[in-house]
Motif scaffolding. Structure first.
Motif, PDB file in Angstrom:
ATOM      1  N   ASN A 194       0.821  -1.392   0.079  1.00 33.67           N
ATOM      2  CA  ASN A 194      -0.081  -0.001  -0.142  1.00 33.67           C
ATOM      3  C   ASN A 194       0.867   1.241   0.121  1.00 33.67           C
ATOM      4  O   ASN A 194       1.940   1.265   0.860  1.00 33.67           O
ATOM      5  CB  ASN A 194      -0.825   0.191   1.319  1.00 33.67           C
ATOM      6  N   ARG A 302      -8.650  -0.263  -4.980  1.00 33.90           N
ATOM      7  CA  ARG A 302      -7.439  -0.922  -4.272  1.00 33.90           C
ATOM      8  C   ARG A 302      -5.946  -1.057  -5.284  1.00 33.90           C
ATOM      9  O   ARG A 302      -4.786  -1.393  -4.844  1.00 33.90           O
ATOM     10  CB  ARG A 302      -7.572  -2.446  -4.023  1.00 33.90           C
ATOM     11  N   ILE A 343      -2.855   3.262  -1.702  1.00 32.86           N
ATOM     12  CA  ILE A 343      -2.926   1.986  -2.355  1.00 32.86           C
ATOM     13  C   ILE A 343      -1.816   2.032  -3.395  1.00 32.86           C
ATOM     14  O   ILE A 343      -1.051   3.079  -3.818  1.00 32.86           O
ATOM     15  CB  ILE A 343      -4.102   2.113  -3.141  1.00 32.86           C
TER      16      ILE A 343
END
Length: 451
Positions: A194, A302, A343
């Motif tokens: 991330n 995501r 993300i």
């Protein structure tokens, strides 16, 4: 109207609150940057305080709960005003811009108040030394206010770490996004981190877009993905994805008649793919800011994939600068985007012809030098290489899978290394490879793992 009132953009303040009402996903960003006292309207301040209270309680934030919470806090607001805020807010995707306008106005107002105070003190015959001392203190306070949300205290640093750990341990979140390729994910330490910027680089025609589409669709099986294509239209991307599912060459899907059986297969694949939260851009030219606005409009996003770096338009401020300068600015903006949205951002990168002048044509990190600071900003660099790419024309059967080397050349948070996948050019399919103890096999004998 007072001068200070002219420095205040009420629409920006209302849009920040409206964005929170549209989606509570933007609340953490607002909380990092703005305090309740930064909102001039009583109703806006009350709604913001109610949203923070609901967040601390772990309660859902929506217009109904906000109305209830403001009443409980003795600061009731009207339902009509909440609906008005949601109606006048263009989009929650631009909340970062609204926040910066409010921050600017807060600082301007503070400076004007300070200037008025200095003038009144001097005209009131206050000792100049005292005026300067109080002015210095006020400026320090204003500068601290200006840095709000920009500095993390030691306690905040480790609080952020443990919040992430709690989310991972409880199963509510992962610290990474899997590519869907087991061997590559193992090299990455689980997947793409991330807030990480990752490069997928190779020569033109090596299979970058196909690999990126395969990764994007694997992620989209469970989470939303934004695929920013600056080379292919939607129908071309759809053809490559349908080709992978059906085995029908994408060239045939785009240019030739299909049999009834093929139409049936295409319809089935298209129906299944259309259920995935896979989003693309419908504008051919985008800046990094444009990508950010698209991304912020997708709830639960995501992964962002950008195809490719060389096609990203420079920001207006950099368009008169040299190539190195504006590519460096784009690179930094992509990294900032990943950190802001928390993300991974996977960016495709095209290598220059100098690769082919070497005897060993496998890509190296030095081949990225024409892309400004991209190598430096990246958390991971993934190179693709196929031996058959350089084979004599007509000696390679596009209907048979060939070996593709996937080399993780940089990994800021782990090891580097290589793995192999099987690349099927005609069907745009990339799969894992299973080998026997004898090692390499001819392409026609490759055993494929999964789809």
């Amino acid at each position: 109207m007072e001068t200070n009132e002219l420095l205040w953009d009420v629409s920006a303040e209302q849009s920040v609150i409206g964005a929170i009402l549209l989606t509570d996903a933007c609340l953490p960003e607002v909380e990092r940057e703005l305090q309740a006292g930064d909102f001039r309207l009583d109703a806006d301040r009350a709604i913001y305080q109610a949203a923070l209270a609901l967040e601390r309680m772990g309660a859902k934030i929506d217009p109904v709960t906000i109305l209830d919470q403001t009443a409980k806090m003795g600061q009731p607001v009207s339902r009509d005003y909440i609906l008005q805020l949601m109606e006048i807010t263009p989009t929650a995707a631009n909340v970062s811009e609204y926040i910066q306008i409010v921050r600017r106005d807060v600082l301007k107002t503070g400076l004007m108040d300070l200037a008025d105070g200095i003038r009144d003190s001097v005209l009131g015959h206050t000792d100049p030394t005292d005026v300067m001392a109080r002015t210095a203190q006020s400026l320090d306070k204003l500068m601290s206010q200006g840095n709000a949300g920009r500095l993390s205290t030691p306690a905040e640093i480790f609080s952020a770490f443990y919040r992430q750990r709690d989310a991972i341990d409880s199963g509510d979140a992962k610290g990474y996004v899997c590519t869907g390729y087991t061997a590559l994910d193992q090299l990455l330490g689980g997947g793409m981190l991330n807030s990480g910027l990752y490069l997928l680089a190779a020569r033109p025609g090596m299979g970058k877009t196909t690999m990126a589409l395969n990764i994007a669709d694997r992620v989209a099986q469970t989470d939303p993905v934004l695929f920013v294509s600056l080379e292919m239209d939607d129908e071309q991307l759809a053809a490559k994805r349908i080709s992978r599912e059906t085995g029908i060459p994408s060239q045939k899907l785009l240019m030739q008649p299909l049999s009834e059986r093929e139409y049936a297969d295409v319809g089935k694949a298209a129906k299944e793919l259309s259920t995935l939260p896979f989003y693309t851009n419908n504008i051919p030219v985008v800046t990094v800011d444009d990508i950010g606005m698209l991304a912020r409009g997708i709830g639960g996003l995501r992964l962002i994939v950008v195809d490719y770096f060389g096609k990203i338009a420079p920001p207006p401020s950099a368009r008169r600068a040299g190539r190195v300068e504006y590519t460096t600015e784009i690179s930094g903006a992509l990294k900032n985007l990943a950190r802001t949205l928390k993300i991974p951002v996977l960016v495709l990168c095209q290598l220059n012809r100098e690769v082919e002048a070497r005897q060993d044509k496998r890509p190296q990190l030095s081949d990225l030098r024409d892309t400004g600071a991209l190598e430096q900003d990246a958390d991971g660099v993934i190179f693709l290489y196929r031996e058959d790419y350089y084979a004599a024309q007509n000696t390679v059967d596009p209907n048979l899978p060939s070996l593709m080397e996937v080399h993780l050349a940089k990994n800021r948070h782990g090891c580097v290394g290589s793995c192999e996948v099987a690349f099927s050019m005609a069907s745009s399919r990339i799969t894992g490879v299973s080998r026997d103890r004898k090692g390499s096999r001819p392409a026609a004998q490759l055993r494929l793992e999964g789809t």
